[in-house]
Design a protein around this motif. Structure first.
Motif, PDB file in Angstrom:
ATOM      1  N   LEU A  33       0.826  -1.204   0.000  1.00 34.36           N
ATOM      2  CA  LEU A  33       0.000   0.000   0.000  1.00 34.36           C
ATOM      3  C   LEU A  33       0.864   1.259   0.000  1.00 34.36           C
ATOM      4  N   ALA A  34       0.371   2.294  -0.670  1.00 33.38           N
ATOM      5  CA  ALA A  34       0.947   3.639  -0.588  1.00 33.38           C
ATOM      6  C   ALA A  34      -0.182   4.575  -0.189  1.00 33.38           C
ATOM      7  N   VAL A  35       0.036   5.356   0.865  1.00 37.22           N
ATOM      8  CA  VAL A  35      -1.039   6.163   1.453  1.00 37.22           C
ATOM      9  C   VAL A  35      -0.595   7.618   1.562  1.00 37.22           C
ATOM     10  N   ASP A  36      -1.492   8.523   1.177  1.00 31.20           N
ATOM     11  CA  ASP A  36      -1.214   9.956   1.339  1.00 31.20           C
ATOM     12  C   ASP A  36      -2.542  10.693   1.459  1.00 31.20           C
ATOM     13  N   LEU A  48      -6.009   9.065  -0.143  1.00 32.75           N
ATOM     14  CA  LEU A  48      -5.810   8.189  -1.297  1.00 32.75           C
ATOM     15  C   LEU A  48      -4.972   6.991  -0.893  1.00 32.75           C
ATOM     16  N   VAL A  49      -5.406   5.815  -1.292  1.00 31.19           N
ATOM     17  CA  VAL A  49      -4.667   4.582  -1.025  1.00 31.19           C
ATOM     18  C   VAL A  49      -4.457   3.854  -2.351  1.00 31.19           C
ATOM     19  N   ASP A  64      -2.708   0.269  -8.822  1.00 35.85           N
ATOM     20  CA  ASP A  64      -4.018   0.864  -9.068  1.00 35.85           C
ATOM     21  C   ASP A  64      -4.520   1.555  -7.811  1.00 35.85           C
ATOM     22  N   LEU A  65      -5.507   2.395  -8.004  1.00 31.44           N
ATOM     23  CA  LEU A  65      -6.143   3.098  -6.889  1.00 31.44           C
ATOM     24  C   LEU A  65      -7.044   2.126  -6.144  1.00 31.44           C
ATOM     25  N   LEU A  66      -6.693   1.830  -4.885  1.00 34.51           N
ATOM     26  CA  LEU A  66      -7.535   0.939  -4.084  1.00 34.51           C
ATOM     27  C   LEU A  66      -8.808   1.662  -3.653  1.00 34.51           C
ATOM     28  N   GLY A  67      -8.671   2.919  -3.269  1.00 29.72           N
ATOM     29  CA  GLY A  67      -9.848   3.665  -2.862  1.00 29.72           C
ATOM     30  C   GLY A  67      -9.513   5.080  -2.429  1.00 29.72           C
ATOM     31  N   VAL A  68     -10.558   5.891  -2.347  1.00 29.24           N
ATOM     32  CA  VAL A  68     -10.450   7.272  -1.866  1.00 29.24           C
ATOM     33  C   VAL A  68     -11.497   7.455  -0.778  1.00 29.24           C
ATOM     34  N   THR A  69     -11.079   8.020   0.335  1.00 29.19           N
ATOM     35  CA  THR A  69     -12.004   8.241   1.445  1.00 29.19           C
ATOM     36  C   THR A  69     -11.927   9.690   1.898  1.00 29.19           C
ATOM     37  N   PRO A  70     -13.058  10.402   1.946  1.00 33.40           N
ATOM     38  CA  PRO A  70     -13.039  11.763   2.498  1.00 33.40           C
ATOM     39  C   PRO A  70     -12.972  11.714   4.022  1.00 33.40           C
ATOM     40  N   LEU A  71     -12.056  12.489   4.596  1.00 36.43           N
ATOM     41  CA  LEU A  71     -11.943  12.595   6.054  1.00 36.43           C
ATOM     42  C   LEU A  71     -12.759  13.818   6.470  1.00 36.43           C
TER      43      LEU A  71
END
Length: 469
Positions: A33-36, A48-49, A64-71
């Motif tokens: 995973l790469a997270v920012d 973004l993960v 690939d983009l695993l997912g996007v989550t709004p905080l």
């Protein structure tokens, strides 16, 4: 096509590529995973993960983009941890399947007790985490107070010439054309761009004489201040050094950027640059062969000890950050050419430290057997390391070695994908489309970033026509 129809078709395509991603991930033995985290134009925090894994169907590694989550409110370590955990649960991914996680090094990410990574390690003690290699290399290159002051003065002067007045900018371009300068304009610095300052300095240096002549024509107090700055030999010596050293740092940065780079490729580039720094230090004390701008400016008449001190600082900074990097030199050599490893015990020791495996003895036997296999050695010289390890090396004979190689290839070396995705996000959700919902923003991002192609024939076969008459 109406807006609602376009939205519906985008949703259908997004669900299809997401289904393909889920199917491929579930076949993969492990993932990285790469997270920012960053904010969009509406000040919404978006996490973004990205995921990296071996796609068995295509026999290649996929990012690939695993997912996007709004905080929604805060961006604490707990919030990020819960968002990642929920994302993995939604994709039906076990946390034990995650080999490594790469972050930007922010406290919310890597805090010892409350950081998101620390919480994930409580769930998976074997999880490998590290700070983005690109970010670390940039942190190593922090300027001293004196050099930072010169750099800031340069940026202020360029902004004065280019951005303070449209009329003045036009006059500058016309003047440069009249005197037949090497360039017809200055570049404007952008804080977001990693390579911006180096290119700005290079362009300035190529037309510094013309810039000095143009400033002399202006009657403002600022122009006079900048003219005096350009006449200061000591300051210009520093500018010349900054032109050369930023050029070398930009060269490293370009090697570290890009998709599909393994962590071994990035560490090889960093270790190569560490050796170059030693050469640069010796070069400054000799003939400045690798510092042509300094050689032109100083001409052996002035002291370069401050430049040597700066390179010494770079050597120390890179050593502190990368000499103890979790991926040791034996593991890097193992991926790039396992037949050159001579210290089998040191190799197994690095494997044990990195992956926390209790018994690395079978790996020693497998490595010796691999090095004795003449046929595999022949294959290695004719293909790239990824193909060799995942297609040429038989899993039945070398299961442990293949597992080590697979784990290392799965690791992200940097958060470059996340940074590039944020640029895409700012294009999709601009000030002209600021009312785009989080859900539709995430769908547009997925379609823009995914390597998977929608299965149009299957989707067309599933569609049902609606006739109005």
């Amino acid at each position: 096509m109406s807006a609602s129809s376009a939205t519906k078709k985008t949703e259908i395509l997004t669900h299809d590529v997401l289904a393909q991603l889920d199917e491929a991930i579930h076949k993969a033995p492990c993932i990285g995973l790469a997270v920012d985290e960053s904010t969009d134009v509406s000040d919404n925090a978006q996490l973004l993960v990205f995921v990296r894994f071996f796609n068995k169907d295509k026999e290649e590694f996929c990012e690939d983009l695993l997912g996007v989550t709004p905080l929604q409110t805060s961006t604490r370590g707990e919030d990020i941890y819960l968002a990642i955990k929920e994302m993995l649960k939604k994709r039906e991914i076990e946390l034990k399947q995650v080999v490594s996680i790469t972050t930007d090094g922010a406290p919310a990410m890597v805090g010892r007790e409350r950081g998101a990574v620390a919480r994930m390690k409580d769930d998976n003690p074997q999880l490998i985490s590290y700070h983005c290699i690109i970010h670390q290399s940039v942190l190593c290159s922090t300027l001293s107070d004196e050099y930072a002051e010169v750099m800031n003065t340069m940026m202020r002067m360029i902004n004065f010439l280019r951005a303070s007045s449209s009329h003045q900018h036009r006059m500058l371009r016309e003047f440069l054309r009249e005197v037949d300068a090497n360039a017809d304009d200055l570049l404007l610095h952008n804080n977001v761009r990693w390579l911006s300052k180096g290119r700005v300095l290079e362009r300035f240096w190529s037309i510094r004489g013309e810039i000095a002549a143009f400033l002399a024509q202006l009657k403002s107090q600022k122009a006079t201040t900048f003219s005096l700055f350009l006449e200061d030999d000591k300051k210009m010596d520093i500018v010349a050094f900054l032109v050369d050293i930023t050029s070398h740092l930009n060269e490293l940065n370009l090697k570290l950027q890009g998709k599909d780079n393994s962590v071994c490729d990035l560490m090889t580039a960093v270790r190569s640059f560490q050796r170059k720094l030693v050469l640069f230090r010796e070069d400054l004390l000799a003939d400045c062969a690798h510092f042509p701008t300094v050689k032109e400016q100083v001409q052996g008449e002035r002291d370069v000890s401050s430049f040597v001190d700066f390179v010494d600082k770079l050597i120390v900074n890179f050593s502190k950050r990368f000499d103890s990097f979790s991926l040791g030199q034996q593991l890097t050599l193992f991926i790039q050419n396992p037949f050159l490893i001579t210290d089998v015990r040191e190799f197994s020791k690095e494997v044990t430290l990195l992956f926390k495996w209790e018994n690395a003895g079978p790996l020693q036997m497998q490595l010796i057997d691999l090095q004795a296999d003449v046929a595999l050695k022949e294959h290695f010289g004719k293909t790239d390391p990824t193909t060799f390890w995942l297609q040429m090396v038989p899993e039945t004979a070398f299961p442990g070695l293949r597992k080590v190689a697979l784990y290392i290839f799965t690791m992200f070396g940097s958060t470059y994908n996340c940074e590039a995705a944020f640029s895409t996000m700012n294009i999709i959700k601009s000030k002209y489309r600021s009312r785009l919902t989080n859900e539709h923003l995430h769908m547009c991002l997925r379609m823009a970033l995914t390597p998977f192609q929608p299965r149009f024939k299957i989707l067309a076969g599933q569609a049902r026509a609606h006739f109005s008459h």
